[in-house]
Design a protein around this motif. Structure first.
Motif, mmCIF file in Angstrom:
data_model
loop_
_atom_site.group_PDB
_atom_site.id
_atom_site.type_symbol
_atom_site.label_atom_id
_atom_site.label_comp_id
_atom_site.label_asym_id
_atom_site.label_seq_id
_atom_site.Cartn_x
_atom_site.Cartn_y
_atom_site.Cartn_z
ATOM 1 N N LYS A 354 0.819 -1.209 0.000
ATOM 2 C CA LYS A 354 0.000 0.000 0.000
ATOM 3 C C LYS A 354 0.855 1.262 0.000
ATOM 4 C CE LYS A 354 -4.382 1.663 1.838
ATOM 5 N NZ LYS A 354 -5.479 1.434 2.800
ATOM 6 N N MET A 355 2.031 1.202 0.589
ATOM 7 C CA MET A 355 2.944 2.353 0.557
ATOM 8 C C MET A 355 3.693 2.432 -0.761
ATOM 9 S SD MET A 355 4.739 2.624 4.313
ATOM 10 C CE MET A 355 5.227 0.904 4.438
ATOM 11 N N VAL A 356 4.006 1.281 -1.347
ATOM 12 C CA VAL A 356 4.908 1.235 -2.495
ATOM 13 C C VAL A 356 4.175 1.443 -3.818
ATOM 14 C CG1 VAL A 356 6.490 -0.256 -3.786
ATOM 15 C CG2 VAL A 356 6.554 -0.230 -1.286
ATOM 16 N N LEU A 357 3.004 0.821 -4.001
ATOM 17 C CA LEU A 357 2.311 0.879 -5.288
ATOM 18 C C LEU A 357 1.276 2.009 -5.355
ATOM 19 C CD1 LEU A 357 2.067 -2.929 -6.154
ATOM 20 C CD2 LEU A 357 3.673 -1.249 -7.028
ATOM 21 N N TYR A 360 0.500 5.266 -0.426
ATOM 22 C CA TYR A 360 -0.180 5.837 0.736
ATOM 23 C C TYR A 360 0.834 6.234 1.800
ATOM 24 C CZ TYR A 360 -5.033 4.790 -0.486
ATOM 25 O OH TYR A 360 -6.282 4.785 -1.076
ATOM 26 N N GLY A 361 0.546 7.340 2.484
ATOM 27 C CA GLY A 361 1.284 7.755 3.655
ATOM 28 C C GLY A 361 0.364 7.771 4.858
ATOM 29 N N PRO A 373 7.416 7.176 5.175
ATOM 30 C CA PRO A 373 6.460 6.069 5.076
ATOM 31 C C PRO A 373 5.573 5.952 6.307
ATOM 32 C CG PRO A 373 8.603 5.240 5.728
ATOM 33 C CD PRO A 373 8.783 6.710 5.464
ATOM 34 N N ILE A 374 4.680 4.983 6.258
ATOM 35 C CA ILE A 374 3.770 4.743 7.380
ATOM 36 C C ILE A 374 4.518 4.047 8.511
ATOM 37 C CG2 ILE A 374 1.679 3.516 8.109
ATOM 38 C CD1 ILE A 374 0.662 3.779 5.210
ATOM 39 N N ILE A 392 -0.672 10.149 -1.027
ATOM 40 C CA ILE A 392 0.275 11.266 -1.089
ATOM 41 C C ILE A 392 -0.010 12.102 -2.333
ATOM 42 C CG2 ILE A 392 2.717 11.895 -1.232
ATOM 43 C CD1 ILE A 392 1.885 10.679 1.439
ATOM 44 N N ALA A 393 0.085 13.413 -2.207
ATOM 45 C CA ALA A 393 -0.128 14.311 -3.347
ATOM 46 C C ALA A 393 0.853 13.992 -4.466
ATOM 47 C CB ALA A 393 0.030 15.762 -2.900
#
Length: 480
Positions: A354-357, A360-361, A373-374, A392-393
């Motif tokens: 979820k963070m990589v693809l 998301y932060g 990262p989270i 993330i923007a």
């Protein structure tokens, strides 16, 4: 009734002059230039970029029920590239993903499958993305003719910008280009045989069947859109079908090249960008047979103009590769020293998907800070386990930067040619998040990289370790 709801495209920043290819390969030049995927791009990453352009900021990716990916150059022989694309575009987990491959009409076949799914009611909205990044035999006509690009079309039952007709399809198993499971580079029969008895015969017959089915004349169409193996093929089909050459949609040969399975959809996007209401556009895709259909535009087609970069922006946004040798390094077609990377963890890649693809932060519920990262604790106020996950923007500005001569792609040649040293930046995004990013599509000079430089996120191949390809987001100068 099935409609096109939106469209998008992606053409890489880099181009190479065909005169330069001719110089390096020792063959005559076909003139013009072609688009070249960067060293960290492939058909998958470009399909994500086209999907981002198609969805824009207005469409909700969570409303999409299926994603179809078409390409003859998927980076995986066994693995759904479409599932990675769906995750990067932040689609739901319960969507249907399918890869269409093995033929240059994979793009139109995927669009047919999408229209059928919507018509049958098994999906309300289907996103079709097609990308092509071809490795071609040096010194052949393929090397000059073919370029790299991606296109995306969203279809659904809502009132859209254009209505899609039923399809007419035919098969033509011989001749045509092919690649066996053991081949790296494409092969084909004698080119004149392919052109006359493969492409022209199949495309013209299928178009004529479509016209007969709907009792239409070729003069009823404002534009004709189809893929051809070379520029001559376009004129031969127009003559054989009895169409005026003015009806031919610009095939983008002189500035992009023929882009395989993506090409028919790319040209359809280009036609829709300039279309007015109540126009008919005939579209066909050839490859071991042919798919043909037409779209009839609606009033909303003009409302979408200028809201997507599509071909209008991406054709003009370009940089030239200086030498043929640099092009070969982008394609990894000559032996050069390569860096040896440590092993990478596929388990971590899965864990941090979820963070990589979709990228998301975390947003702290105590102080409101957005960070990446989270982690369990907010790095600003220290609050523990009190956050929500947020996208993330996509845009921001460079806060500070460095040119890294010691670590990463910048210290290598070959796979990472033209990017020596690596450009690493800390960027302040529009949502207030501060990111550490690697910058691509620019050179390490003070004129090109500077404080407060506007940047945007771009989906790229990060590295290839542990016999796996790892994708995520880099930064690049804003393309306009």
């Amino acid at each position: 009734m099935v409609d096109i709801l939106a469209y998008g495209a992606y053409i890489p920043l880099w181009r190479i002059s065909r005169d330069e290819i001719a110089r390096g390969a020792g063959v005559p030049s076909a003139g013009g230039e072609k688009a070249v995927a960067s060293w960290d791009e492939d058909s998958l990453s470009m399909a994500v970029e086209a999907g981002v352009d198609c969805l824009g900021e207005q469409l909700n990716p969570k409303e999409i029920d299926a994603l179809y990916f078409a390409s003859t150059t998927s980076p995986f022989k066994e693995k759904h590239a479409s599932s990675i694309i769906a995750s990067a575009l932040d689609l739901r987990r319960d969507v249907v993903t399918i890869d269409f491959a093995g033929t240059t009409k994979a793009g139109t076949t995927a669009l047919k499958a999408a229209a059928d799914a919507v018509k049958a009611g098994s999906a309300k909205k289907v996103l079709v993305v097609a990308g092509e990044c071809m490795v071609l035999t040096p010194s052949t006509d393929f090397e000059q003719v073919c370029g790299d690009a991606a296109a995306a079309i969203l279809v659904g039952k809502e009132d859209g910008i254009a209505e899609i007709s039923d399809f007419v399809s035919t098969i033509e198993p011989i001749p045509g280009p092919w690649r066996r499971s053991t081949d790296t580079l494409p092969q084909r029969f004698e080119s004149k045989l392919d052109l006359r008895y493969g492409f022209i015969k199949s495309t013209v017959n299928t178009m004529q069947s479509l016209l007969k089915k709907y009792n239409l004349s070729i003069k009823d169409f404002s534009k004709l859109v189809f893929n051809a193996p070379d520029p001559r093929g376009y004129l031969e089909v127009m003559r054989s079908i009895g169409a005026d050459v003015k009806q031919l949609q610009d095939p983008l040969f002189t500035n992009v090249g023929i882009t395989g399975a993506a090409h028919s959809l790319l040209l359809l996007v280009a036609a829709l960008e300039n279309a007015k209401a109540d126009e008919k556009i005939l579209c066909a895709g050839y490859g071991d047979g042919c798919d043909a259909f037409y779209v009839e535009t609606k009033k909303k087609v003009e409302e979408l103009k200028g809201t997507r970069r599509a071909t209008t922006v991406y054709v003009k946004s370009k940089r030239m590769l200086a030498t043929y040798e640099e092009y070969l390094d982008f394609r990894k077609l000559r032996e050069r020293a390569q860096p040896e990377y440590p092993r990478a963890s596929v388990v971590k890649y899965w864990r941090d998907e979820k963070m990589v693809l979709p990228f998301y932060g975390m947003k702290c519920k105590s102080c409101g800070s957005i960070t990446y990262p989270i982690g369990r604790c907010c790095v600003v106020c220290g609050a523990k386990d009190n956050y929500e996950e947020v996208k993330i923007a996509r845009r921001g500005k460079v806060y500070t930067f460095t040119f890294d001569y010691l670590c990463g792609p910048g210290s290598a040649v070959g796979e990472y040619a033209a990017l020596n040293p690596a450009i690493r930046v800390v960027a302040d995004m529009e949502d207030g998040c501060r990111l550490f990013l690697e910058l691509t599509d620019c050179k390490p000079t003070p004129e090109e990289v500077y404080i407060d430089m506007p940047i945007e996120l771009t989906f790229r191949l990060m590295n290839e370790r542990t016999n796996f390809r790892f994708y995520s987001w880099r930064g690049r100068p804003v393309r306009s």
